[in-house]
Design a protein around this motif. Structure first.
Motif, mmCIF file in Angstrom:
data_model
loop_
_atom_site.group_PDB
_atom_site.id
_atom_site.type_symbol
_atom_site.label_atom_id
_atom_site.label_comp_id
_atom_site.label_asym_id
_atom_site.label_seq_id
_atom_site.Cartn_x
_atom_site.Cartn_y
_atom_site.Cartn_z
ATOM 1 N N ASP A 113 0.833 -1.205 0.000
ATOM 2 C CA ASP A 113 0.000 0.000 0.000
ATOM 3 C C ASP A 113 0.868 1.255 0.000
ATOM 4 O O ASP A 113 0.569 2.234 -0.686
ATOM 5 C CB ASP A 113 -0.933 0.018 1.212
ATOM 6 N N ALA A 114 1.975 1.212 0.773
ATOM 7 C CA ALA A 114 2.878 2.360 0.833
ATOM 8 C C ALA A 114 3.508 2.615 -0.532
ATOM 9 O O ALA A 114 3.661 3.770 -0.953
ATOM 10 C CB ALA A 114 3.957 2.135 1.892
ATOM 11 N N VAL A 115 3.863 1.546 -1.243
ATOM 12 C CA VAL A 115 4.445 1.697 -2.589
ATOM 13 C C VAL A 115 3.421 2.339 -3.520
ATOM 14 O O VAL A 115 3.739 3.252 -4.294
ATOM 15 C CB VAL A 115 4.921 0.328 -3.137
ATOM 16 N N LEU A 116 2.177 1.884 -3.435
ATOM 17 C CA LEU A 116 1.128 2.456 -4.293
ATOM 18 C C LEU A 116 0.888 3.925 -3.955
ATOM 19 O O LEU A 116 0.653 4.749 -4.846
ATOM 20 C CB LEU A 116 -0.170 1.663 -4.146
ATOM 21 N N GLU A 117 0.948 4.264 -2.676
ATOM 22 C CA GLU A 117 0.741 5.653 -2.256
ATOM 23 C C GLU A 117 1.820 6.572 -2.829
ATOM 24 O O GLU A 117 1.578 7.751 -3.064
ATOM 25 C CB GLU A 117 0.747 5.761 -0.716
ATOM 26 N N ASN A 118 2.996 6.017 -3.040
ATOM 27 C CA ASN A 118 4.114 6.833 -3.538
ATOM 28 C C ASN A 118 4.120 6.975 -5.057
ATOM 29 O O ASN A 118 4.955 7.704 -5.604
ATOM 30 C CB ASN A 118 5.451 6.246 -3.062
ATOM 31 N N LEU A 119 3.238 6.286 -5.758
ATOM 32 C CA LEU A 119 3.170 6.415 -7.219
ATOM 33 C C LEU A 119 2.600 7.777 -7.591
ATOM 34 O O LEU A 119 1.739 8.331 -6.909
ATOM 35 C CB LEU A 119 2.305 5.309 -7.820
ATOM 36 N N THR A 120 3.065 8.283 -8.700
ATOM 37 C CA THR A 120 2.535 9.565 -9.188
ATOM 38 C C THR A 120 1.149 9.326 -9.785
ATOM 39 O O THR A 120 0.759 8.185 -10.061
ATOM 40 C CB THR A 120 3.461 10.169 -10.262
ATOM 41 N N GLU A 121 0.458 10.416 -10.014
ATOM 42 C CA GLU A 121 -0.882 10.327 -10.585
ATOM 43 C C GLU A 121 -0.834 9.675 -11.962
ATOM 44 O O GLU A 121 -1.670 8.834 -12.295
ATOM 45 C CB GLU A 121 -1.492 11.730 -10.671
ATOM 46 N N ALA A 122 0.165 10.016 -12.734
ATOM 47 C CA ALA A 122 0.306 9.451 -14.076
ATOM 48 C C ALA A 122 0.570 7.948 -13.998
ATOM 49 O O ALA A 122 0.020 7.165 -14.785
ATOM 50 C CB ALA A 122 1.432 10.157 -14.825
ATOM 51 N N GLU A 123 1.418 7.521 -13.050
ATOM 52 C CA GLU A 123 1.719 6.101 -12.893
ATOM 53 C C GLU A 123 0.460 5.333 -12.466
ATOM 54 O O GLU A 123 0.206 4.223 -12.931
ATOM 55 C CB GLU A 123 2.836 5.895 -11.858
ATOM 56 N N LEU A 124 -0.319 5.942 -11.562
ATOM 57 C CA LEU A 124 -1.563 5.317 -11.124
ATOM 58 C C LEU A 124 -2.537 5.173 -12.288
ATOM 59 O O LEU A 124 -3.150 4.106 -12.467
ATOM 60 C CB LEU A 124 -2.211 6.123 -9.993
ATOM 61 N N LEU A 125 -2.697 6.209 -13.093
ATOM 62 C CA LEU A 125 -3.596 6.153 -14.250
ATOM 63 C C LEU A 125 -3.129 5.111 -15.244
ATOM 64 O O LEU A 125 -3.936 4.361 -15.817
ATOM 65 C CB LEU A 125 -3.699 7.533 -14.924
ATOM 66 N N ALA A 126 -1.826 5.009 -15.451
ATOM 67 C CA ALA A 126 -1.281 4.031 -16.386
ATOM 68 C C ALA A 126 -1.576 2.609 -15.879
ATOM 69 O O ALA A 126 -1.977 1.724 -16.664
ATOM 70 C CB ALA A 126 0.224 4.217 -16.552
ATOM 71 N N ARG A 127 -1.432 2.385 -14.605
ATOM 72 C CA ARG A 127 -1.693 1.039 -14.041
ATOM 73 C C ARG A 127 -3.186 0.700 -14.109
ATOM 74 O O ARG A 127 -3.569 -0.419 -14.387
ATOM 75 C CB ARG A 127 -1.193 0.956 -12.595
ATOM 76 N N ILE A 128 -4.016 1.714 -13.871
ATOM 77 C CA ILE A 128 -5.479 1.506 -13.964
ATOM 78 C C ILE A 128 -5.860 1.164 -15.377
ATOM 79 O O ILE A 128 -6.655 0.237 -15.616
ATOM 80 C CB ILE A 128 -6.241 2.750 -13.462
ATOM 81 N N ASN A 129 -5.298 1.834 -16.358
ATOM 82 C CA ASN A 129 -5.615 1.580 -17.767
ATOM 83 C C ASN A 129 -5.129 0.212 -18.219
ATOM 84 O O ASN A 129 -5.679 -0.362 -19.145
ATOM 85 C CB ASN A 129 -5.033 2.692 -18.650
ATOM 86 N N ASN A 130 -4.087 -0.313 -17.587
ATOM 87 C CA ASN A 130 -3.561 -1.624 -17.951
ATOM 88 C C ASN A 130 -4.426 -2.763 -17.386
ATOM 89 O O ASN A 130 -4.281 -3.914 -17.812
ATOM 90 C CB ASN A 130 -2.124 -1.788 -17.471
ATOM 91 N N LEU A 131 -5.271 -2.464 -16.459
ATOM 92 C CA LEU A 131 -6.097 -3.519 -15.848
ATOM 93 C C LEU A 131 -7.261 -3.849 -16.707
ATOM 94 O O LEU A 131 -8.037 -3.678 -17.275
ATOM 95 C CB LEU A 131 -6.574 -3.094 -14.454
#
Length: 131
Positions: A113-131
């Motif tokens: 969870d801590a690793v995910l919290e440290n992701l940038t907004e762009a990284e989070l959006l990219a991971r969401i789009n890959n799902l």
């Protein structure tokens, strides 16, 4: 002949506060109990009976059949106790392992969870789009 074969063939009965027990019923008893109805108490009673007839004679040449039976009874009870103690230790070890695994999984979850919290907004959006 094993001690259990002898115990079942000769239909050994073991003293308890609830009456005489079969060899099979020994497995159901607790190791110790405050009520005097445990494997430890059965072993103590059989051992006391054995000691009571185990008076040494310097002239008797015959072996006492009751002594041999009580010795075998005591061996059966001691064997059941040894197995039950081993089972209890194995159960405690398994419970400790399970608790340790749960703790490790909880810590791992927090770290992820801590690793995910440290992701940038762009990284989070990219991971969401890959799902």
């Amino acid at each position: 002949m094993t001690i259990f074969e002898k115990a079942t063939r000769e239909k050994f009965r073991y003293p308890s506060t609830k009456g005489l027990l079969t060899t099979e019923q020994l497995w159901e008893l607790p190791l110790t109990a405050k009520s005097g109805f445990s494997l430890d108490d059965v072993a103590k009673t059989v051992n006391a009976e054995l000691k009571a007839i185990d008076t040494e004679s310097f002239v008797a040449t015959e072996t006492n059949a009751a002594k041999a039976t009580l010795e075998t009874k005591l061996e059966v009870v001691k064997h059941v106790i040894a197995i039950r103690l081993a089972e209890d230790q194995a159960a405690k070890a398994a419970a400790a392992k399970k608790l340790e695994k749960e703790k490790l999984l909880a810590v791992l979850g927090r770290k992820q969870d801590a690793v995910l919290e440290n992701l940038t907004e762009a990284e989070l959006l990219a991971r969401i789009n890959n799902l």
